[in-house]
Write a protein that holds these residues in place. Structure first.
Motif, PDB file in Angstrom:
ATOM      1  N   ASP A 177       0.840  -1.189   0.000  1.00 54.70           N
ATOM      2  CA  ASP A 177       0.000   0.000   0.000  1.00 54.70           C
ATOM      3  C   ASP A 177       0.878   1.243   0.000  1.00 54.70           C
ATOM      4  O   ASP A 177       2.024   1.205   0.472  1.00 54.70           O
ATOM      5  N   VAL A 178       0.326   2.339  -0.483  1.00 52.97           N
ATOM      6  CA  VAL A 178       1.085   3.584  -0.603  1.00 52.97           C
ATOM      7  C   VAL A 178       0.322   4.737   0.039  1.00 52.97           C
ATOM      8  O   VAL A 178      -0.879   4.913  -0.211  1.00 52.97           O
ATOM      9  N   ILE A 179       1.021   5.495   0.868  1.00 49.31           N
ATOM     10  CA  ILE A 179       0.523   6.771   1.367  1.00 49.31           C
ATOM     11  C   ILE A 179       1.520   7.833   0.937  1.00 49.31           C
ATOM     12  O   ILE A 179       2.717   7.713   1.206  1.00 49.31           O
ATOM     13  N   VAL A 180       1.043   8.839   0.243  1.00 47.57           N
ATOM     14  CA  VAL A 180       1.914   9.901  -0.264  1.00 47.57           C
ATOM     15  C   VAL A 180       2.113  10.969   0.808  1.00 47.57           C
ATOM     16  O   VAL A 180       1.165  11.369   1.491  1.00 47.57           O
ATOM     17  N   ILE A 181       3.362  11.410   0.964  1.00 44.06           N
ATOM     18  CA  ILE A 181       3.687  12.581   1.786  1.00 44.06           C
ATOM     19  C   ILE A 181       4.479  13.518   0.888  1.00 44.06           C
ATOM     20  O   ILE A 181       5.641  13.247   0.570  1.00 44.06           O
ATOM     21  N   SER A 182       3.871  14.615   0.461  1.00 40.66           N
ATOM     22  CA  SER A 182       4.484  15.459  -0.559  1.00 40.66           C
ATOM     23  C   SER A 182       4.201  16.932  -0.298  1.00 40.66           C
ATOM     24  O   SER A 182       3.202  17.297   0.328  1.00 40.66           O
ATOM     25  N   GLY A 183       5.086  17.768  -0.813  1.00 43.24           N
ATOM     26  CA  GLY A 183       4.879  19.203  -0.750  1.00 43.24           C
ATOM     27  C   GLY A 183       4.021  19.715  -1.885  1.00 43.24           C
ATOM     28  O   GLY A 183       3.614  20.886  -1.894  1.00 43.24           O
ATOM     29  N   ARG A 184       3.700  18.858  -2.845  1.00 43.09           N
ATOM     30  CA  ARG A 184       2.881  19.271  -3.984  1.00 43.09           C
ATOM     31  C   ARG A 184       1.414  19.390  -3.559  1.00 43.09           C
ATOM     32  O   ARG A 184       0.840  18.451  -3.010  1.00 43.09           O
ATOM     33  N   VAL A 213      -2.698  15.314  -6.597  1.00 41.47           N
ATOM     34  CA  VAL A 213      -3.475  14.474  -5.680  1.00 41.47           C
ATOM     35  C   VAL A 213      -4.282  13.444  -6.468  1.00 41.47           C
ATOM     36  O   VAL A 213      -4.304  12.254  -6.144  1.00 41.47           O
ATOM     37  N   GLN A 214      -4.926  13.906  -7.540  1.00 44.29           N
ATOM     38  CA  GLN A 214      -5.722  13.000  -8.356  1.00 44.29           C
ATOM     39  C   GLN A 214      -4.851  11.927  -9.001  1.00 44.29           C
ATOM     40  O   GLN A 214      -5.218  10.746  -9.035  1.00 44.29           O
ATOM     41  N   ALA A 215      -3.687  12.330  -9.497  1.00 48.78           N
ATOM     42  CA  ALA A 215      -2.779  11.369 -10.127  1.00 48.78           C
ATOM     43  C   ALA A 215      -2.305  10.320  -9.130  1.00 48.78           C
ATOM     44  O   ALA A 215      -2.184   9.129  -9.460  1.00 48.78           O
ATOM     45  N   ALA A 216      -2.036  10.749  -7.899  1.00 42.55           N
ATOM     46  CA  ALA A 216      -1.618   9.802  -6.861  1.00 42.55           C
ATOM     47  C   ALA A 216      -2.727   8.802  -6.559  1.00 42.55           C
ATOM     48  O   ALA A 216      -2.478   7.599  -6.411  1.00 42.55           O
ATOM     49  N   TYR A 246      -3.859   7.475   0.705  1.00 38.14           N
ATOM     50  CA  TYR A 246      -4.057   8.777   1.340  1.00 38.14           C
ATOM     51  C   TYR A 246      -2.948   9.715   0.890  1.00 38.14           C
ATOM     52  O   TYR A 246      -1.925   9.280   0.338  1.00 38.14           O
ATOM     53  N   TYR A 247      -3.152  11.008   1.126  1.00 38.26           N
ATOM     54  CA  TYR A 247      -2.215  12.029   0.652  1.00 38.26           C
ATOM     55  C   TYR A 247      -2.017  13.046   1.764  1.00 38.26           C
ATOM     56  O   TYR A 247      -2.967  13.736   2.164  1.00 38.26           O
ATOM     57  N   LEU A 248      -0.790  13.137   2.271  1.00 42.48           N
ATOM     58  CA  LEU A 248      -0.446  14.108   3.310  1.00 42.48           C
ATOM     59  C   LEU A 248       0.440  15.188   2.711  1.00 42.48           C
ATOM     60  O   LEU A 248       1.369  14.898   1.965  1.00 42.48           O
ATOM     61  N   ILE A 249       0.143  16.447   3.038  1.00 40.82           N
ATOM     62  CA  ILE A 249       0.929  17.562   2.527  1.00 40.82           C
ATOM     63  C   ILE A 249       2.027  17.930   3.529  1.00 40.82           C
ATOM     64  O   ILE A 249       1.773  18.044   4.728  1.00 40.82           O
ATOM     65  N   LYS A 250       3.232  18.080   3.011  1.00 36.19           N
ATOM     66  CA  LYS A 250       4.365  18.501   3.851  1.00 36.19           C
ATOM     67  C   LYS A 250       4.231  19.984   4.208  1.00 36.19           C
ATOM     68  O   LYS A 250       3.732  20.776   3.393  1.00 36.19           O
ATOM     69  N   PRO A 251       4.742  20.381   5.362  1.00 37.37           N
ATOM     70  CA  PRO A 251       5.250  19.492   6.416  1.00 37.37           C
ATOM     71  C   PRO A 251       4.093  18.915   7.229  1.00 37.37           C
ATOM     72  O   PRO A 251       3.238  19.671   7.718  1.00 37.37           O
ATOM     73  N   ALA A 252       4.052  17.598   7.334  1.00 34.36           N
ATOM     74  CA  ALA A 252       2.987  16.928   8.092  1.00 34.36           C
ATOM     75  C   ALA A 252       3.388  16.855   9.557  1.00 34.36           C
ATOM     76  O   ALA A 252       4.520  16.491   9.879  1.00 34.36           O
ATOM     77  N   ARG A 253       2.486  17.224  10.418  1.00 36.67           N
ATOM     78  CA  ARG A 253       2.781  17.165  11.845  1.00 36.67           C
ATOM     79  C   ARG A 253       2.978  15.726  12.301  1.00 36.67           C
ATOM     80  O   ARG A 253       2.422  14.788  11.724  1.00 36.67           O
ATOM     81  N   THR A 254       3.750  15.579  13.378  1.00 41.07           N
ATOM     82  CA  THR A 254       3.994  14.247  13.927  1.00 41.07           C
ATOM     83  C   THR A 254       2.683  13.565  14.269  1.00 41.07           C
ATOM     84  O   THR A 254       2.476  12.381  13.970  1.00 41.07           O
ATOM     85  N   GLY A 255       1.772  14.295  14.894  1.00 43.70           N
ATOM     86  CA  GLY A 255       0.490  13.716  15.284  1.00 43.70           C
ATOM     87  C   GLY A 255      -0.337  13.282  14.092  1.00 43.70           C
ATOM     88  O   GLY A 255      -1.041  12.263  14.150  1.00 43.70           O
ATOM     89  N   THR A 256      -0.254  14.035  12.991  1.00 45.06           N
ATOM     90  CA  THR A 256      -1.014  13.681  11.794  1.00 45.06           C
ATOM     91  C   THR A 256      -0.479  12.396  11.169  1.00 45.06           C
ATOM     92  O   THR A 256      -1.245  11.532  10.746  1.00 45.06           O
ATOM     93  N   VAL A 257       0.846  12.277  11.105  1.00 47.18           N
ATOM     94  CA  VAL A 257       1.449  11.055  10.570  1.00 47.18           C
ATOM     95  C   VAL A 257       1.058   9.856  11.433  1.00 47.18           C
ATOM     96  O   VAL A 257       0.648   8.806  10.922  1.00 47.18           O
ATOM     97  N   GLU A 258       1.148  10.016  12.747  1.00 45.58           N
ATOM     98  CA  GLU A 258       0.814   8.913  13.644  1.00 45.58           C
ATOM     99  C   GLU A 258      -0.653   8.519  13.503  1.00 45.58           C
ATOM    100  O   GLU A 258      -0.980   7.329  13.427  1.00 45.58           O
TER     101      GLU A 258
END
Length: 229
Positions: free
Chosen positions: A82-89, A95-98, A105-117
């Motif tokens: 499985d893939v979860i994207v963490i990107s500054g884009r 997002v749609q392409a991912a 899921y798609y997380l935008i950088k900088p992702a907080r520690t709590g959000t990643v967890e």
């Protein structure tokens, strides 16, 4: 959470980011980072070697794009992952392409520690829901998996206590059938209004299945059943 350890590959061209992510992930019970990759080719090689269950993937890589990496991870010679994207884009097209390439899921950088967890724990919860059952699954079980996976969680209001919530769920499970708010209130020893509040909250969260029963008066009665799938 699934009892089996979730192995994870981190892919990002910035060593500072990968070091921070590794520390974050390894602090979460049930997760273990098995490899770090700073290029797309390193990522594909690591995926074939370690067969991680999950990849945290940046889209900006120095050789091939993260989108291409996500696409190639679906090839037959790669183990299912499985893939979860963490990107500054932030472009909607990225997002749609991912998503089109299988990102959960798609997380935008900088992702907080709590959000990643939180994201990883919800991934683990979704995986546990699927691995706990055997054979066919009901639609409500699938709904619960996608609610967990996509962070569609119901926040517990201050008027809902965890202890009473557990007692209400236990009463429904013990009944083995659907109950009305009045029947639940009698079983638990709380008022009908309180029982109804807890039952509606649990239904919104996906732990309770609701239905309507029409009596001789013609007025529908709400019924609640423990969701054991």
């Amino acid at each position: 959470m699934a009892s089996k350890e979730i192995t994870l590959l981190i892919v990002d061209d910035d060593p500072v980011v990968t070091t921070a992510l590794r520390a974050q992930v390894n602090r979460i019970p049930g997760f273990r980072v098995v490899a770090i990759a700073h290029t797309g080719r390193e990522a594909l090689a690591a995926a074939r070697r370690f067969a991680p269950r999950l990849v945290l993937l940046d889209l900006h890589l120095p050789d091939i794009s993260g989108l291409d990496v996500a696409h190639q991870l679906r090839r037959p010679d790669c183990s299912p992952t499985d893939v979860i994207v963490i990107s500054g884009r932030r472009e909607s097209a990225a997002v749609q392409a991912a998503m089109q390439r299988g990102a959960l899921y798609y997380l935008i950088k900088p992702a907080r520690t709590g959000t990643v967890e939180q994201t990883l724990l919800r991934y683990a919860a979704a995986s546990a829901h699927l691995s706990a059952g055997e054979g066919m699954v009901e639609q409500r079980a699938i709904d619960r998996v996608f609610r967990s996976l996509h962070l569609d969680a119901v926040v517990r209001p201050k008027s809902i206590s965890a202890a009473t919530e557990r007692v209400v769920l236990d009463a429904l499970a013990a009944a083995g059938r659907d109950l009305s708010a009045h029947e639940t209130a009698e079983a638990v020893g709380i008022s009908r209004a309180t029982a109804r509040r807890y039952l509606e909250y649990l239904a919104d969260r996906g732990d309770v299945v609701t239905s309507l029963r029409y009596g001789s008066s013609g007025r529908p009665q709400h019924r609640y059943r423990f969701c054991d799938s």
